[in-house]
Write an enzyme that holds these catalytic residues in place. Structure first.
Site, PDB file in Angstrom:
ATOM      1  N   GLU A   1       0.838  -1.205   0.000  1.00 10.93           N
ATOM      2  CA  GLU A   1       0.000   0.000   0.000  1.00 10.93           C
ATOM      3  C   GLU A   1       0.871   1.253   0.000  1.00 10.93           C
ATOM      4  OE1 GLU A   1      -4.058  -1.295   2.452  1.00 10.93           O
ATOM      5  OE2 GLU A   1      -2.559  -0.043   3.418  1.00 10.93           O
ATOM      6  N   CYS A   2       0.579   2.185  -0.877  1.00  8.89           N
ATOM      7  CA  CYS A   2       1.120   3.544  -0.849  1.00  8.89           C
ATOM      8  C   CYS A   2       2.650   3.557  -0.760  1.00  8.89           C
ATOM      9  CB  CYS A   2       0.475   4.331   0.283  1.00  8.89           C
ATOM     10  SG  CYS A   2       0.591   6.122   0.070  1.00  8.89           S
TER      11      CYS A   2
END
EC number: 6.3.5.11
Length: 466
Positions: free
Chosen positions: A330-331
């Site tokens: 994620e991210c």
């Protein structure tokens, strides 16, 4: 009972007040559980630093109203006191329907849990007008209950006299009076507060907040408000998958990767995972016999040089992903898997290189809730599944995925021309800017672990030895 610490607006001192209350309770060795409204990662780090217990996020968009009730009840049964920190101003938040309490607001959480509110008001530029603010907040929605006010940033005795005089006709309890504190400051940067791991003097600050709380709050009235009600555990109903146990998941956690919802980690463990925490910044090799990677968000852009120079670990991560180890990123985790990170000074730092794109730091913050529809079957989610997530980042990619994982639109928006494609997927790889809370979607960690259990850990060990 338990209360929610809310504020009239962002920047009123809600987090500092909350930490001060938690520090006082912890100092007196009370068993306390904290919660945070919304998708925040950093404020819960401060809560946990004080209480030595994971903070729990309460977010009705990322999860659901039933999950919030379940989470709150479950985690307050073995504690004496509990405290919820709100988000932004009391009524601020995303709402798909106007004229209703915003679905992502502190007020909505107060309504879901039927809890009273303690309202923090920044009084630094107020005198008589404080009464209008207090009256408006406490009467706007008659369904909400208010336990009282905390007056923050009071400048002098004369200032306090004016504030009390204005508030007296409203007959609202003043539960705390906090004078202006020029020496107590929580440092910030581009994504909010600086995380706890980067603040060597944080314990000194917590000591200051403990003393502040002893002098500034009416504990005779406050303490009963924090008392929890014992109604019996509400168990999370999970169907455990049939796995070859244990399934070892390597979770990247250090100063560069620290954005994890505790509920996500708990779910993995309850479903049969053995979590092995490691550092892409500092470790020279990967944990042994791992069967999956979990890269959370964080600040890889600020530690890009150190990440880039850890050549052995980058190569080991690349090799394992290349042969199909299940990987969820994620991210910040997505950024680490790119070819390069281009930092704020426009310096280029080679990363793992699995994703054929570069991450560069943009000028604008991308922030908000999104509805995402799965465009293709993945090892985590079947095609046409709809999920809700949150984005919070300054970086952008030089090249977007030609076959995006998601078709996304802003939460509450109906305009089809506002949809965007986002996310990368290869064999057993899921990488996206979208942060997900799995509390209402246990099938995501379930499918992840099922795939991980089929990965040959012996092969993993052989690759790491090469």
């Amino acid at each position: 009972m338990t209360v929610i610490i809310a504020a009239d607006r962002s920047g009123s001192g809600k987090t500092t007040i909350t930490l001060s209350l938690l520090a006082y309770l912890q100092h007196h060795q009370f068993n306390i559980q904290s919660f945070k409204v919304g998708p925040d990662y950093i404020d819960p780090m401060f809560h946990q630093f004080v209480t030595q217990k994971p903070c729990r996020n309460l977010d009705p968009i990322l999860t659901s109203e039933p999950y919030i009730k379940q989470c709150f009840t479950h985690h307050t049964q073995n504690t004496d006191y509990a405290l919820i920190e709100g988000v932004m101003g009391l009524f601020d938040g995303v709402s798909p329907q106007i004229h209703q309490i915003p679905t992502a607001s502190t007020a909505h959480i107060a309504k879901i849990l039927n809890l009273p509110i303690v309202l923090v008001i920044d009084c630094s530029r107020l005198s008589g007008s404080v009464a209008a603010i207090a009256h408006g907040f406490t009467t706007l929605n008659p369904q909400l209950k208010f336990a009282g006010l905390i007056l923050n940033k009071v400048a002098s005795d004369r200032h306090l006299e004016l504030l009390k005089s204005a508030l007296e006709p409203l007959n609202i309890d003043i539960l705390g009076i906090v004078r202006r504190q020029d020496k107590i400051h929580l440092p910030e940067r581009h994504l909010g507060l600086v995380p706890t791991d980067e603040l060597p003097q944080l314990q000194t600050l917590i000591h200051q907040l403990t003393h502040l709380a002893a002098d500034c709050f009416d504990w005779e009235k406050l303490l009963p408000l924090f008392k929890t009600q014992k109604t019996g555990y509400i168990q999370f109903n999970l169907k455990k998958p049939d796995l070859n146990l244990p399934v070892k998941i390597a979770v990247a956690r250090d100063q560069a990767f620290s954005f994890y919802y505790q509920d996500n980690l708990d779910l993995l463990q309850k479903l049969g995972a053995e979590l092995v925490f490691w550092s892409p910044l500092n470790d020279t090799q990967l944990p042994e016999n791992i069967q999956g990677f979990y890269f959370g968000g964080g600040f890889p852009e600020l530690f890009a040089k150190q990440l880039s120079e850890n050549l052995s670990v980058k190569k080991a991560v690349q090799d394992l992903i290349s042969v199909g180890i299940p990987t969820y990123a994620e991210c910040g985790g997505l950024m680490y898997l790119c070819e390069e990170i281009i930092d704020f000074e426009n310096k280029y730092w080679p990363m793992v290189g699995i994703l054929p794109t570069k991450a560069f730091m943009g000028k604008r913050l991308k922030l908000g809730y999104y509805q995402a529809n799965i465009l293709q079957d993945s090892f985590l989610l079947p095609k046409q599944t709809t999920i809700f997530g949150h984005q919070f980042h300054r970086s952008e990619l030089t090249l977007e995925s030609p076959n995006p994982l998601y078709k996304m639109k802003r939460y509450g928006k109906n305009l089809e021309n506002e949809t965007i494609g986002e996310g990368w997927q290869f064999t057993n790889l899921h990488a996206s800017y979208l942060h997900l809370h799995w509390g209402n979607n246990p099938e995501i960690p379930t499918r992840f672990l099922q795939q991980c259990s089929m990965f040959n850990s012996a092969e993993s060990a052989t690759i790491q030895e090469q």
